[in-house]
Write a protein that holds these residues in place. Sequence first.
Motif, PDB file in Angstrom:
ATOM      1  N   PHE A 157       0.831  -1.201   0.000  1.00 24.35           N
ATOM      2  CA  PHE A 157       0.000   0.000   0.000  1.00 24.35           C
ATOM      3  C   PHE A 157       0.871   1.259   0.000  1.00 24.35           C
ATOM      4  O   PHE A 157       0.626   2.205  -0.761  1.00 24.35           O
ATOM      5  N   ILE A 158       1.887   1.287   0.854  1.00 27.51           N
ATOM      6  CA  ILE A 158       2.776   2.451   0.932  1.00 27.51           C
ATOM      7  C   ILE A 158       3.474   2.696  -0.404  1.00 27.51           C
ATOM      8  O   ILE A 158       3.528   3.827  -0.900  1.00 27.51           O
ATOM      9  N   LEU A 159       3.976   1.638  -1.019  1.00 31.21           N
ATOM     10  CA  LEU A 159       4.669   1.799  -2.295  1.00 31.21           C
ATOM     11  C   LEU A 159       3.708   2.170  -3.422  1.00 31.21           C
ATOM     12  O   LEU A 159       4.121   2.770  -4.417  1.00 31.21           O
ATOM     13  N   ALA A 160       2.447   1.843  -3.264  1.00 34.58           N
ATOM     14  CA  ALA A 160       1.454   2.237  -4.266  1.00 34.58           C
ATOM     15  C   ALA A 160       1.215   3.741  -4.247  1.00 34.58           C
ATOM     16  O   ALA A 160       0.726   4.320  -5.220  1.00 34.58           O
ATOM     17  N   LEU A 161       1.593   4.394  -3.151  1.00 34.84           N
ATOM     18  CA  LEU A 161       1.453   5.844  -3.046  1.00 34.84           C
ATOM     19  C   LEU A 161       2.671   6.587  -3.585  1.00 34.84           C
ATOM     20  O   LEU A 161       2.630   7.804  -3.753  1.00 34.84           O
ATOM     21  N   GLY A 162       3.756   5.857  -3.857  1.00 33.66           N
ATOM     22  CA  GLY A 162       4.978   6.474  -4.366  1.00 33.66           C
ATOM     23  C   GLY A 162       6.200   5.744  -3.840  1.00 33.66           C
ATOM     24  O   GLY A 162       6.101   4.906  -2.937  1.00 33.66           O
ATOM     25  N   ASP A 163       7.329   6.056  -4.406  1.00 36.53           N
ATOM     26  CA  ASP A 163       8.568   5.375  -4.021  1.00 36.53           C
ATOM     27  C   ASP A 163       9.123   6.009  -2.750  1.00 36.53           C
ATOM     28  O   ASP A 163       9.793   7.039  -2.788  1.00 36.53           O
ATOM     29  N   SER A 164       8.864   5.358  -1.628  1.00 34.75           N
ATOM     30  CA  SER A 164       9.330   5.878  -0.340  1.00 34.75           C
ATOM     31  C   SER A 164      10.694   5.338   0.052  1.00 34.75           C
ATOM     32  O   SER A 164      11.207   5.648   1.122  1.00 34.75           O
ATOM     33  N   ILE A 165      11.291   4.523  -0.822  1.00 38.47           N
ATOM     34  CA  ILE A 165      12.571   3.872  -0.522  1.00 38.47           C
ATOM     35  C   ILE A 165      13.662   4.467  -1.404  1.00 38.47           C
ATOM     36  O   ILE A 165      13.568   4.433  -2.631  1.00 38.47           O
ATOM     37  N   SER A 166      14.699   5.002  -0.783  1.00 32.40           N
ATOM     38  CA  SER A 166      15.818   5.562  -1.538  1.00 32.40           C
ATOM     39  C   SER A 166      16.809   4.450  -1.877  1.00 32.40           C
ATOM     40  O   SER A 166      17.358   3.797  -0.976  1.00 32.40           O
ATOM     41  N   CYS A 167      17.044   4.238  -3.143  1.00 31.69           N
ATOM     42  CA  CYS A 167      17.816   3.086  -3.617  1.00 31.69           C
ATOM     43  C   CYS A 167      19.172   2.911  -2.925  1.00 31.69           C
ATOM     44  O   CYS A 167      19.511   1.799  -2.506  1.00 31.69           O
ATOM     45  N   PRO A 168      20.001   3.954  -2.771  1.00 28.03           N
ATOM     46  CA  PRO A 168      21.322   3.721  -2.170  1.00 28.03           C
ATOM     47  C   PRO A 168      21.288   3.361  -0.692  1.00 28.03           C
ATOM     48  O   PRO A 168      22.311   2.964  -0.140  1.00 28.03           O
ATOM     49  N   THR A 169      20.135   3.468  -0.041  1.00 25.75           N
ATOM     50  CA  THR A 169      20.041   3.086   1.375  1.00 25.75           C
ATOM     51  C   THR A 169      19.700   1.616   1.555  1.00 25.75           C
ATOM     52  O   THR A 169      19.702   1.115   2.680  1.00 25.75           O
ATOM     53  N   VAL A 170      19.404   0.922   0.457  1.00 21.87           N
ATOM     54  CA  VAL A 170      18.854  -0.440   0.525  1.00 21.87           C
ATOM     55  C   VAL A 170      19.958  -1.495   0.586  1.00 21.87           C
ATOM     56  O   VAL A 170      20.929  -1.444  -0.169  1.00 21.87           O
ATOM     57  N   THR A 171      19.773  -2.462   1.471  1.00 20.67           N
ATOM     58  CA  THR A 171      20.616  -3.656   1.510  1.00 20.67           C
ATOM     59  C   THR A 171      19.717  -4.863   1.278  1.00 20.67           C
ATOM     60  O   THR A 171      18.694  -5.033   1.948  1.00 20.67           O
ATOM     61  N   ILE A 172      20.080  -5.701   0.322  1.00 24.29           N
ATOM     62  CA  ILE A 172      19.243  -6.807  -0.140  1.00 24.29           C
ATOM     63  C   ILE A 172      19.839  -8.136   0.305  1.00 24.29           C
ATOM     64  O   ILE A 172      21.063  -8.313   0.301  1.00 24.29           O
ATOM     65  N   ASN A 173      18.967  -9.052   0.689  1.00 21.89           N
ATOM     66  CA  ASN A 173      19.395 -10.408   1.018  1.00 21.89           C
ATOM     67  C   ASN A 173      19.447 -11.221  -0.276  1.00 21.89           C
ATOM     68  O   ASN A 173      18.437 -11.733  -0.747  1.00 21.89           O
ATOM     69  N   LYS A 174      20.626 -11.336  -0.826  1.00 17.89           N
ATOM     70  CA  LYS A 174      20.800 -12.026  -2.108  1.00 17.89           C
ATOM     71  C   LYS A 174      20.512 -13.518  -1.981  1.00 17.89           C
ATOM     72  O   LYS A 174      20.034 -14.142  -2.942  1.00 17.89           O
ATOM     73  N   ASP A 175      20.798 -14.100  -0.834  1.00 17.67           N
ATOM     74  CA  ASP A 175      20.523 -15.529  -0.639  1.00 17.67           C
ATOM     75  C   ASP A 175      19.043 -15.831  -0.806  1.00 17.67           C
ATOM     76  O   ASP A 175      18.672 -16.893  -1.309  1.00 17.67           O
ATOM     77  N   LYS A 176      18.192 -14.897  -0.399  1.00 21.27           N
ATOM     78  CA  LYS A 176      16.742 -15.113  -0.506  1.00 21.27           C
ATOM     79  C   LYS A 176      16.198 -14.698  -1.865  1.00 21.27           C
ATOM     80  O   LYS A 176      15.358 -15.391  -2.442  1.00 21.27           O
ATOM     81  N   MET A 177      16.691 -13.567  -2.404  1.00 19.81           N
ATOM     82  CA  MET A 177      16.083 -13.001  -3.609  1.00 19.81           C
ATOM     83  C   MET A 177      16.737 -13.473  -4.903  1.00 19.81           C
ATOM     84  O   MET A 177      16.173 -13.311  -5.980  1.00 19.81           O
ATOM     85  N   GLY A 178      17.948 -14.026  -4.832  1.00 21.35           N
ATOM     86  CA  GLY A 178      18.600 -14.542  -6.027  1.00 21.35           C
ATOM     87  C   GLY A 178      19.226 -13.455  -6.888  1.00 21.35           C
ATOM     88  O   GLY A 178      19.386 -12.315  -6.459  1.00 21.35           O
ATOM     89  N   LYS A 179      19.556 -13.791  -8.117  1.00 21.65           N
ATOM     90  CA  LYS A 179      20.234 -12.868  -9.029  1.00 21.65           C
ATOM     91  C   LYS A 179      19.230 -12.071  -9.864  1.00 21.65           C
ATOM     92  O   LYS A 179      18.041 -12.369  -9.897  1.00 21.65           O
ATOM     93  N   ASP A 180      19.772 -11.058 -10.549  1.00 25.02           N
ATOM     94  CA  ASP A 180      19.003 -10.268 -11.529  1.00 25.02           C
ATOM     95  C   ASP A 180      17.681  -9.757 -10.959  1.00 25.02           C
ATOM     96  O   ASP A 180      16.615  -9.909 -11.558  1.00 25.02           O
ATOM     97  N   ILE A 181      17.764  -9.117  -9.806  1.00 26.49           N
ATOM     98  CA  ILE A 181      16.529  -8.678  -9.144  1.00 26.49           C
ATOM     99  C   ILE A 181      15.984  -7.368  -9.694  1.00 26.49           C
ATOM    100  O   ILE A 181      14.803  -7.077  -9.571  1.00 26.49           O
TER     101      ILE A 181
END
Length: 265
Positions: A157-181
Amino acid sequence: MMYTANDHTFAIIAYKENKYLEKTILSVLNQTVKTNIILSTSTPNDHILGLCDKYNIKYVINPNSKGAGSDWNYGYNACVTPLVTIVHQDDIYDDDFAETTLKYANRSSDLILLFTDYYEIREENAVSNQKLLKIKQIMNHLIQYKFMWKNRAYRKFILALGDSISCPTVTINKDKMGKDIFDTTLKNSCDYLTWVLMAKSKGEFIYIPKQIVGHRIYPESATSLNIADSSRSKDDLQIMMMLWPRWLAKIIHHFYVKSEESNKI
């Protein structure tokens, strides 16, 4: 699992000859907890490779770039650690970013990603109380609490209102999400669409309410250029129309664009 410094990588994505790249490199080198660093580029040149040699940073070269999403995927895929932070070449990381990120990651039982609050850098001055920042803080507020980390409906719902996440602040769990995300279909909002798609996954989205990344705003930045020529706005509207009826998406988008006007130089 318990994450250590060996489980995290800063993946710097560099392009052409950016005058702020060295400051970005120094900010990730000077962390209180030393983690891994690589640099990825699709435009190798003496400036980029010279800085890699100067600071002994491993680099990889994307031979087949197809836009920002492609470049981010290449650098992300090159990382061998479970946790990856995509670093934009002109932003600054406070020295406790890695330490804070690892601390929060170790509170999670099923991590998808975590992201922090941020401040802006305008003419070398830190700006922490700008209107857009306040709006994002309100949008993300509940995601800082553990009981909301697995709430897929709320984060969608929050993301449907706009991009509230700043890309350079994000750390991703690659083990869970895999490659080419990262999305490669959009020119400018590939990060936004990526968060929307990832929000549907089972697992935890974690918001760290600390301004420990400096996002640089200047005329030549990708953010400023994309807003100026309206290309990002078009991509954002396309995403919102995936999430709302067309008429409602246009209304929400109108107010979202208004909130972004402070990023214009």
